[in-house]
Write a protein that holds these residues in place. Structure first.
Motif, PDB file in Angstrom:
ATOM      1  N   UNK A 126       0.925  -1.276  -0.064  1.00 18.76           N
ATOM      2  CA  UNK A 126      -0.018  -0.033   0.143  1.00 18.76           C
ATOM      3  C   UNK A 126       0.715   1.340  -0.096  1.00 18.76           C
ATOM      4  N   UNK A 127       2.264   1.122   0.414  1.00 18.58           N
ATOM      5  CA  UNK A 127       2.841   2.180   0.246  1.00 18.58           C
ATOM      6  C   UNK A 127       2.920   2.986   1.744  1.00 18.58           C
ATOM      7  N   UNK A 128       2.362   2.197   2.861  1.00 15.83           N
ATOM      8  CA  UNK A 128       2.021   3.018   4.143  1.00 15.83           C
ATOM      9  C   UNK A 128       3.041   2.620   4.937  1.00 15.83           C
ATOM     10  N   UNK A 129       3.759   1.578   4.719  1.00 14.53           N
ATOM     11  CA  UNK A 129       5.079   1.151   5.543  1.00 14.53           C
ATOM     12  C   UNK A 129       6.434   1.306   4.921  1.00 14.53           C
ATOM     13  N   UNK A 130       7.148   1.797   5.582  1.00 13.77           N
ATOM     14  CA  UNK A 130       8.749   1.874   5.165  1.00 13.77           C
ATOM     15  C   UNK A 130       9.920   1.301   5.919  1.00 13.77           C
ATOM     16  N   UNK A 131      10.765   0.919   5.301  1.00  6.98           N
ATOM     17  CA  UNK A 131      12.004   0.336   6.020  1.00  6.98           C
ATOM     18  C   UNK A 131      13.234   1.347   5.296  1.00  6.98           C
ATOM     19  N   UNK A 132      14.023   1.443   6.047  1.00  4.68           N
ATOM     20  CA  UNK A 132      15.311   1.996   5.349  1.00  4.68           C
ATOM     21  C   UNK A 132      16.543   1.617   6.236  1.00  4.68           C
ATOM     22  N   UNK A 133      17.666   1.547   5.566  1.00  3.67           N
ATOM     23  CA  UNK A 133      19.068   1.121   6.017  1.00  3.67           C
ATOM     24  C   UNK A 133      19.296   2.673   6.968  1.00  3.67           C
ATOM     25  N   UNK A 134      20.125   2.267   7.917  1.00  2.00           N
ATOM     26  CA  UNK A 134      20.240   3.277   8.737  1.00  2.00           C
ATOM     27  C   UNK A 134      21.221   4.234   8.027  1.00  2.00           C
ATOM     28  N   UNK A 135      21.869   3.978   7.075  1.00  2.00           N
ATOM     29  CA  UNK A 135      22.844   4.903   6.089  1.00  2.00           C
ATOM     30  C   UNK A 135      22.267   5.604   5.432  1.00  2.00           C
ATOM     31  N   UNK A 136      21.068   5.301   4.956  1.00  2.00           N
ATOM     32  CA  UNK A 136      20.152   6.290   4.136  1.00  2.00           C
ATOM     33  C   UNK A 136      19.072   7.016   4.745  1.00  2.00           C
ATOM     34  N   UNK A 137      18.763   6.811   6.063  1.00  2.00           N
ATOM     35  CA  UNK A 137      17.739   7.404   6.747  1.00  2.00           C
ATOM     36  C   UNK A 137      17.712   8.764   6.642  1.00  2.00           C
ATOM     37  N   UNK A 138      16.819   9.719   6.233  1.00  2.00           N
ATOM     38  CA  UNK A 138      16.748  11.120   6.186  1.00  2.00           C
ATOM     39  C   UNK A 138      17.231  11.554   5.134  1.00  2.00           C
ATOM     40  N   UNK A 139      17.904  10.716   4.022  1.00  2.00           N
ATOM     41  CA  UNK A 139      18.316  11.099   2.787  1.00  2.00           C
ATOM     42  C   UNK A 139      17.679  10.829   1.879  1.00  2.00           C
TER      43      UNK A 139
END
Length: 125
Positions: free
Chosen positions: A53-66
């Motif tokens: 749905x696009x409602x949940x996301x997961x990021x690697x720490x190295x790219x979070x915020x960017x």
């Protein structure tokens, strides 16, 4: 399911790029989608994942915020907006699809069944 990644290129540090992954018509909007990358001489690593749905996301720490992952199910595309790029972001970027009904936003390669061919991102210092 076929995936085609595009949008890579050469950019200076601090710049931005937007990667896109076009998915074939058999694509299910329920599939978890992910982006991985492989730098020269290194193993492939997880970057980001998004739920059906696009409602949940997961990021690697190295790219979070960017980096921001998004999807448009009507157009069968998954995107990766990359801002404030760093030389260490240089890699071949791959999009991938989890071809099951799992809702887990996995960071493991083995949990993804379909892969695109990759697009090269080069960040100069």
């Amino acid at each position: 399911v076929q995936l085609q990644a595009s949008g890579g290129g050469l950019v200076q540090a601090g710049g931005s790029l937007r990667l896109s992954c076009a998915v074939s018509k058999r694509f299910s909007a329920s599939y978890v989608m992910g982006w991985f990358r492989q730098a020269p001489g290194k193993e492939r690593e997880f970057v980001a994942a998004i739920s059906g749905s696009g409602g949940s996301l997961n990021y690697a720490d190295s790219v979070k915020g960017r980096f921001t992952i998004s999807r448009d199910n009507a157009k069968n595309t998954v995107n990766l907006q990359m801002n404030n790029l760093k030389p260490e972001d240089t890699a071949v970027y791959y999009c991938a699809a989890d071809g099951t009904w799992s809702t887990r936003l996995s960071d493991r390669e083995a949990d993804y069944d379909y892969w695109g061919q990759g697009t090269l991102v080069t960040v100069s210092s």
